[in-house]
Design an enzyme around this catalytic site. Structure first.
Site, PDB file in Angstrom:
ATOM      1  N   ARG A  90       3.715  17.782 -22.052  1.00 32.23           N
ATOM      2  CA  ARG A  90       4.447  16.874 -22.954  1.00 32.23           C
ATOM      3  C   ARG A  90       3.515  15.813 -23.515  1.00 32.23           C
ATOM      4  O   ARG A  90       3.955  14.745 -23.928  1.00 32.23           O
ATOM      5  CB  ARG A  90       5.595  16.226 -22.230  1.00 32.23           C
ATOM      6  CG  ARG A  90       5.180  15.538 -20.945  1.00 32.23           C
ATOM      7  CD  ARG A  90       6.303  14.726 -20.480  1.00 32.23           C
ATOM      8  NE  ARG A  90       6.055  14.153 -19.180  1.00 32.23           N
ATOM      9  CZ  ARG A  90       6.808  13.207 -18.662  1.00 32.23           C
ATOM     10  NH1 ARG A  90       7.811  12.733 -19.363  1.00 32.23           N
ATOM     11  NH2 ARG A  90       6.544  12.733 -17.483  1.00 32.23           N
ATOM     12  N   LYS A 110       2.387  10.762 -25.166  1.00 32.19           N
ATOM     13  CA  LYS A 110       3.101  11.393 -24.044  1.00 32.19           C
ATOM     14  C   LYS A 110       4.584  11.363 -24.378  1.00 32.19           C
ATOM     15  O   LYS A 110       5.137  10.291 -24.634  1.00 32.19           O
ATOM     16  CB  LYS A 110       2.799  10.597 -22.777  1.00 32.19           C
ATOM     17  CG  LYS A 110       3.337  11.189 -21.499  1.00 32.19           C
ATOM     18  CD  LYS A 110       2.732  10.439 -20.317  1.00 32.19           C
ATOM     19  CE  LYS A 110       3.402  10.777 -19.011  1.00 32.19           C
ATOM     20  NZ  LYS A 110       2.821   9.974 -17.913  1.00 32.19           N
ATOM     21  N   ASP A 249      -3.938  17.033 -10.228  1.00 37.11           N
ATOM     22  CA  ASP A 249      -3.848  16.973 -11.696  1.00 37.11           C
ATOM     23  C   ASP A 249      -3.526  15.558 -12.161  1.00 37.11           C
ATOM     24  O   ASP A 249      -3.497  15.295 -13.361  1.00 37.11           O
ATOM     25  CB  ASP A 249      -2.782  17.950 -12.222  1.00 37.11           C
ATOM     26  CG  ASP A 249      -1.429  17.764 -11.549  1.00 37.11           C
ATOM     27  OD1 ASP A 249      -1.388  17.728 -10.313  1.00 37.11           O
ATOM     28  OD2 ASP A 249      -0.424  17.621 -12.256  1.00 37.11           O
ATOM     29  N   ASN A 250      -3.280  14.657 -11.217  1.00 35.81           N
ATOM     30  CA  ASN A 250      -3.015  13.264 -11.584  1.00 35.81           C
ATOM     31  C   ASN A 250      -4.146  12.356 -11.132  1.00 35.81           C
ATOM     32  O   ASN A 250      -3.942  11.152 -10.972  1.00 35.81           O
ATOM     33  CB  ASN A 250      -1.690  12.805 -10.969  1.00 35.81           C
ATOM     34  CG  ASN A 250      -0.494  13.523 -11.587  1.00 35.81           C
ATOM     35  OD1 ASN A 250      -0.578  14.027 -12.703  1.00 35.81           O
ATOM     36  ND2 ASN A 250       0.598  13.582 -10.866  1.00 35.81           N
TER      37      ASN A 250
HETATM   38  P1  AMP Z   1       3.338  15.168 -13.347  1.00 33.97           P
HETATM   39  O1  AMP Z   1       3.171  15.492 -11.885  1.00 33.97           O
HETATM   40  O2  AMP Z   1       4.516  14.303 -13.642  1.00 33.97           O
HETATM   41  O3  AMP Z   1       2.088  14.585 -13.901  1.00 33.97           O
HETATM   42  O4  AMP Z   1       3.645  16.504 -14.136  1.00 33.97           O
HETATM   43  C1  AMP Z   1       3.198  17.783 -13.732  1.00 33.97           C
HETATM   44  C2  AMP Z   1       3.168  18.749 -14.886  1.00 33.97           C
HETATM   45  O5  AMP Z   1       4.439  18.903 -15.470  1.00 33.97           O
HETATM   46  C3  AMP Z   1       2.232  18.339 -16.003  1.00 33.97           C
HETATM   47  O6  AMP Z   1       1.538  19.470 -16.424  1.00 33.97           O
HETATM   48  C4  AMP Z   1       3.166  17.819 -17.071  1.00 33.97           C
HETATM   49  O7  AMP Z   1       2.637  17.965 -18.359  1.00 33.97           O
HETATM   50  C5  AMP Z   1       4.384  18.695 -16.868  1.00 33.97           C
HETATM   51  N1  AMP Z   1       5.608  18.030 -17.326  1.00 33.97           N
HETATM   52  C6  AMP Z   1       6.187  16.943 -16.796  1.00 33.97           C
HETATM   53  N2  AMP Z   1       7.290  16.608 -17.477  1.00 33.97           N
HETATM   54  C7  AMP Z   1       7.439  17.495 -18.476  1.00 33.97           C
HETATM   55  C8  AMP Z   1       8.398  17.684 -19.530  1.00 33.97           C
HETATM   56  N3  AMP Z   1       9.450  16.886 -19.701  1.00 33.97           N
HETATM   57  N4  AMP Z   1       8.197  18.722 -20.368  1.00 33.97           N
HETATM   58  C9  AMP Z   1       7.168  19.561 -20.215  1.00 33.97           C
HETATM   59  N5  AMP Z   1       6.232  19.419 -19.253  1.00 33.97           N
HETATM   60  C10 AMP Z   1       6.363  18.420 -18.387  1.00 33.97           C
HETATM   61 MG    MG Z   2       0.474  14.561 -14.477  1.00 33.17          MG
END
Ligand code: AMP
Ligand code: MG
Length: 488
Positions: A90, A110, A249-250
């Protein structure tokens, strides 16, 4: 984009690193916040950004010429489990600008719509998490902690559907680099040594150029990232910040705090504190953060192994040596930070015990972390013998030991020492119950006053601001907000 030439650094990498993607336009974009100080730092024209063309860019409705947005691919260990393919689901990288210090900074959106990596997600962000990211990342920057920044927040005028329909928003995020540990893991898992080398070379050139001079540049890269992360997590620990989702990944290679999801600052000092609703087992609890950082760095080192040496055994031994520096780096940064917080000059072998005794006492007495350190940051507190306001009487034995240590080394100018302590012990942190109240006002009443006021208070967190005492108060029992959510 007026006044700053846009560059496409990441786009010069092989096409396997990203997918070119246009943002999906939104219905009725409205500017919620524009960070004019950051815009100036980036050489961007704030008036242009706030105008129709700037807003169209920040909303993803119209991307200026010369920008070629892309979604980057990465992998990652999420709560310890490896996902071989994640990516910007996103988010979109718009490009890079050179800031006033000559550093390249990436600008990303984002919440700008689906990408090739969205999986089942909608590519959007809800207003609450956008405001949380904006406020917390700007607060971290004001505290002096390396972080991605927030350039703008835009309401989309559209709903996003989570458990309930919520107002949608987009945050424009600025980072020295969005490369994550997971970006390296993506190519390592595919055994794509060519891509791995290209990524490492790019990261070195962008973030750690001194590594080029090293006889072993990739070992130097690993060492530099280990040092940067150790310093970063030490700073988190010193202010009570809990990231909440320290998945690989964060974790940015740059050493910037990235991906503000369920993050929060703790009020009452308790090492076991966890806010994230999904972190049932407390993997990312406050006290675990240094261990998890090293765990993530170990995954980074594993990904780099093919570049470290021709021979496997030698690569592993180089990786182990580099990782072995994490604890010394972390402790050096953490103890130096604690000495500064407690106004101590020089080093004494009893210091670690002095710190530990205080922290154990704070935990036992359920004391507020921020206010305790701030209460100590006064001339009278240093001098004694009284009890600083707000501290329980049971702190007296520790205070006596602390004052003896304060007197042992350093100048007798306690006013100056107290003032130095006030530069490192914030008065204001984004307390979670205040963050939640701010979000509720914005989401339910369309009222951004609390957001603006909080942002302004947190911009100078070390300076007492008359009338803003409400931001220093820990939550009352019925105000406590025990959980945070990713909001994805
Ligand atoms: P995060 O742990 O929140 O950083 O997210 C993990 C993964 O999920 C990352 O690759 C984000 O891009 C993806 N992601 C999180 N929220 C969304 C969303 N609403 N739509 C699509 N991808 C998402
Ligand atoms: Mg992330």
């Amino acid at each position: 984009m007026p006044h700053s030439s846009i560059r496409q650094g990441y786009a010069t990498l092989p096409s396997s690193f990203y997918t070119r993607t246009q943002p999906t336009p939104v219905a009725r974009p409205e500017l919620i916040a524009l960070n004019t100080a950051l815009a100036a730092e980036l050489g961007l024209d704030a008036a242009w950004l706030a105008g129709p063309q700037g807003l169209a860019m920040l909303a993803g409705n119209q991307i200026p010429q010369g920008m070629d947005p892309l979604a980057t691919v990465y992998a990652g260990h999420q709560f310890g489990h490896f996902s071989p393919q994640l990516g910007d689901g996103r988010a979109l990288l718009l490009g890079e600008v050179e800031d006033r210090n000559g550093h390249l900074r990436e600008i990303a959106l984002k919440g700008s719509g689906p990408t090739a990596y969205s999986r089942s997600g909608d590519g959007r962000a809800a207003l609450g998490p956008v405001l949380r990211e904006y406020l917390l990342s700007e607060s971290m920057a004001a505290l002096g902690i390396p972080t991605t920044r927030a350039l703008a927040a835009v309401a989309t005028g559209e709903r996003v559907y989570r458990e309930t329909p919520l107002p949608g928003a987009i945050v424009a995020r600025v980072a020295r680099s969005h490369i994550r540990v997971g970006t390296f893991q993506f190519f390592a898992a595919r055994q794509d040594r060519h891509a791995l080398r290209a990524l490492a070379d790019f990261a070195i050139a962008r973030l750690y150029p001194q590594a080029v001079q090293d006889a072993q540049p990739y070992v130097a890269l690993l060492q530099a990232v280990v040092a940067a992360q150790a310093a970063l997590v030490a700073q988190w620990m010193l202010v009570g910040f809990i990231h909440g989702v320290m998945n690989t990944d964060n974790m940015a290679i740059s050493g910037e705090t990235i991906d503000y999801g369920p993050c929060a600052f703790m009020d009452t000092y308790n090492p076991a504190t966890v806010f994230s609703f999904i972190d049932k087992r407390g993997r990312y609890a406050y006290t675990n953060q240094p261990t998890i950082a090293l765990w993530n760095l170990t995954r980074f080192a594993e990904a780099l192994l093919p570049l470290l040496a021709e021979e496997d055994g030698q690569a592993i031994s180089l990786a182990q040596q580099a990782l072995g520096a994490f604890h010394p780096h972390f402790h050096a940064a953490y103890f130096a930070g604690m000495r500064a917080k407690l106004g101590l000059v020089g080093e004494d072998e009893g210091d670690e015990t002095l710190f530990k005794t205080l922290l154990d006492h704070m935990e036992a007495e359920k004391m507020d972390m921020t206010n305790t350190f701030r209460a100590l940051s006064h001339e009278e507190a240093l001098r004694g013998p009284g009890l600083p306001a707000g501290l329980p009487a049971s702190t007296s034995p520790w205070l006596a030991r602390w004052r003896a240590r304060v007197a042992q080394q350093g100048s007798a100018d306690y006013a100056a020492r107290a003032s130095a302590m006030q530069q490192v012990n914030p008065c204001y942190i984004p307390r979670n119950h205040k963050v939640e109240a701010m979000i509720q006002a914005a989401v339910k009443q369309h009222d951004y006053t609390p957001f603006r006021e909080m942002l302004s208070v947190l911009a100078t967190p070390y300076v007492e601001q008359p009338g803003m005492e409400g931001y220093t108060a820990p939550p009352t029992p019925d105000e406590v907000v025990p959980y945070t959510y990713c909001g994805t």
